[in-house]
Design a protein around this motif. Sequence first.
Motif: not given
Length: 181
Positions: A20-21, A90-92, A99-101
């Motif tokens: 979902e995220v 690396y940026p992606a 975002c997950i953290i």
Amino acid sequence: MSQYGILRHCYETLFGILSEVGSSTGLFDVRGGVPAAAAPEAAGVFLIVTDVAQVSQDKNGEKVFVDEKTYPAPTYVAFIAAVTVISGTYPALLEAAGCIIRYFKDHNTFSPGDYNWHGNSNDTVYIEPVIREPIVNRPLPAGQAFPAVTIEYRIEAAVNSEKGGEFRRVQKTDIRSKTVE
């Protein structure tokens, strides 16, 4: 449905949350299986269970009372959910990991649903980050063509016993004694 399915429920719930995220942000796709090479520019996330362990076992005969029956106290089990992010850049990779953290920092619980265990009165499973220092000069895993990072979380739940016994209430007894003067 048996309550011992709690571990599967936890994994499937985490997988659903990550899907979902990733879908809502457009930063990554959640993929089943084990990590493999991702297409360049696309971040892929894999949810892997790296360890399962019983973290407590009742040793003193403690009992839990449920619906007029007694049960041995639940056995607590923890597992490590490793969220591996793979990307061509690396940026992606770092944006997806961040975002997950951030998501699990703000939303660190979920409901066990029908798999709740005896004594879990707040009906909650906690998602705890595994705190550690970064490893210096950590090589890419063998065969890994693209950059990857792994974020680990500890999930603890409990498994109920199905061995219920009858519960007897204390009955009124008549106690008599003589007084000595």
